[in-house]
Design a protein around this motif. Structure first.
Motif, short mmCIF file in Angstrom:
data_model
loop_
_atom_site.label_atom_id
_atom_site.label_comp_id
_atom_site.label_asym_id
_atom_site.label_seq_id
_atom_site.Cartn_x
_atom_site.Cartn_y
_atom_site.Cartn_z
N PHE A 88 4.86 2.30 11.78
CA PHE A 88 5.49 2.13 10.46
C PHE A 88 5.20 0.76 9.88
CE2 PHE A 88 8.65 1.22 13.77
CZ PHE A 88 8.97 -0.10 13.46
N TRP A 89 4.51 -0.09 10.63
CA TRP A 89 4.21 -1.43 10.13
C TRP A 89 2.82 -1.44 9.48
CZ3 TRP A 89 4.86 0.13 15.14
CH2 TRP A 89 3.70 0.21 15.91
N PRO A 90 2.59 -2.40 8.56
CA PRO A 90 1.29 -2.47 7.88
C PRO A 90 0.19 -2.95 8.83
CG PRO A 90 2.97 -3.81 6.75
CD PRO A 90 3.55 -3.39 8.05
N SER A 91 -1.00 -2.36 8.71
CA SER A 91 -2.16 -2.85 9.45
C SER A 91 -2.67 -4.13 8.79
CB SER A 91 -3.26 -1.80 9.44
OG SER A 91 -3.77 -1.67 8.13
N GLU A 92 -3.63 -4.79 9.43
CA GLU A 92 -4.18 -6.01 8.81
C GLU A 92 -4.88 -5.68 7.49
OE1 GLU A 92 -6.33 -8.72 11.20
OE2 GLU A 92 -4.73 -8.81 12.70
N ALA A 93 -5.57 -4.55 7.45
CA ALA A 93 -6.22 -4.13 6.20
C ALA A 93 -5.17 -3.85 5.13
CB ALA A 93 -7.08 -2.89 6.44
N ASP A 94 -4.06 -3.24 5.54
CA ASP A 94 -2.97 -3.00 4.59
C ASP A 94 -2.48 -4.31 4.00
OD1 ASP A 94 -3.02 -0.30 5.21
OD2 ASP A 94 -1.27 -0.38 6.53
N LEU A 95 -2.24 -5.29 4.87
CA LEU A 95 -1.69 -6.58 4.41
C LEU A 95 -2.64 -7.28 3.45
CD1 LEU A 95 -0.04 -7.86 7.69
CD2 LEU A 95 1.14 -7.17 5.59
N ARG A 96 -3.94 -7.19 3.75
CA ARG A 96 -4.92 -7.81 2.84
C ARG A 96 -4.84 -7.15 1.47
NH1 ARG A 96 -8.16 -8.22 7.31
NH2 ARG A 96 -9.15 -6.21 6.95
N PHE A 97 -4.73 -5.82 1.46
CA PHE A 97 -4.64 -5.11 0.20
C PHE A 97 -3.33 -5.42 -0.53
CE2 PHE A 97 -3.15 -1.49 -2.25
CZ PHE A 97 -4.15 -1.44 -3.20
N PHE A 98 -2.23 -5.39 0.21
CA PHE A 98 -0.92 -5.66 -0.40
C PHE A 98 -0.93 -7.02 -1.11
CE2 PHE A 98 1.74 -3.18 3.01
CZ PHE A 98 1.08 -2.01 2.67
N SER A 99 -1.53 -8.01 -0.45
CA SER A 99 -1.48 -9.37 -1.00
C SER A 99 -2.30 -9.47 -2.28
CB SER A 99 -1.93 -10.39 0.04
OG SER A 99 -3.30 -10.22 0.30
N LYS A 100 -3.35 -8.64 -2.39
CA LYS A 100 -4.15 -8.65 -3.62
C LYS A 100 -3.43 -7.95 -4.75
CE LYS A 100 -8.49 -8.08 -1.38
NZ LYS A 100 -9.49 -7.07 -1.11
N PHE A 101 -2.68 -6.91 -4.40
CA PHE A 101 -2.09 -6.05 -5.41
C PHE A 101 -0.75 -6.57 -5.91
CE2 PHE A 101 0.27 -2.31 -6.83
CZ PHE A 101 -0.65 -1.71 -7.65
N GLY A 102 0.01 -7.23 -5.05
CA GLY A 102 1.40 -7.57 -5.40
C GLY A 102 2.26 -6.33 -5.31
N GLY A 103 3.44 -6.36 -5.87
CA GLY A 103 4.29 -5.17 -5.92
C GLY A 103 4.89 -4.79 -4.58
#
Ligand SMILES: [Zn+2]
Length: 123
Positions: A78-93
């Motif tokens: 249920f936790w974000p992967s490293e790729a997820d975190l990279r994407f989240f940080s670019k997108f915001g929200g």
């Protein structure tokens, strides 16, 4: 902890999408109206795979009502992967993750920096 609001019908639809995509992931953008997540836009060009690299290929829509993303995990992670975190940080929200077995209780939400936020379901 911060709280986000999501319409129950939308959450149930997202759970269905996660189940029907399994064992692949599905991903989409979330639209907010008056502080409540109400709609999902399914990301184009999805392809089978067991990781989240497809995020890097998304064209981010120029739509100001899009305030977050959602994707499923074919595992109980249920936790974000490293790729997820990279994407989240670019997108915001705000970013929902729906891990297997795709019940309401499995869903988690994170900020763009990967901190968990509470989910309030609105009927
Ligand atoms: Zn992920």
């Amino acid at each position: 902890m911060r709280t986000i609001k999501i319409r129950r019908e939308l959450l149930e639809y997202l759970l269905q999408l996660a189940r029907s995509a399994y064992p692949n992931e599905f991903a989409g953008f979330l639209r907010e109206k008056d502080g409540i997540f109400e709609e999902v836009l399914i990301a184009p060009n999805q392809y089978p795979g067991r990781n989240s690299v497809f995020f890097n290929h998304w064209m981010l829509p120029l739509d100001e009502s899009i305030k977050g993303t959602v994707h499923s995990h074919p595992s109980p992670a249920f936790w974000p992967s490293e790729a997820d975190l990279r994407f989240f940080s670019k997108f915001g929200g705000v970013h929902l993750i729906i891990p297997w077995p795709f019940t309401e209780d499995d869903v988690r939400a994170y900020t763009s920096s990967g901190e968990e936020v509470l989910i309030e379901i609105i009927d």
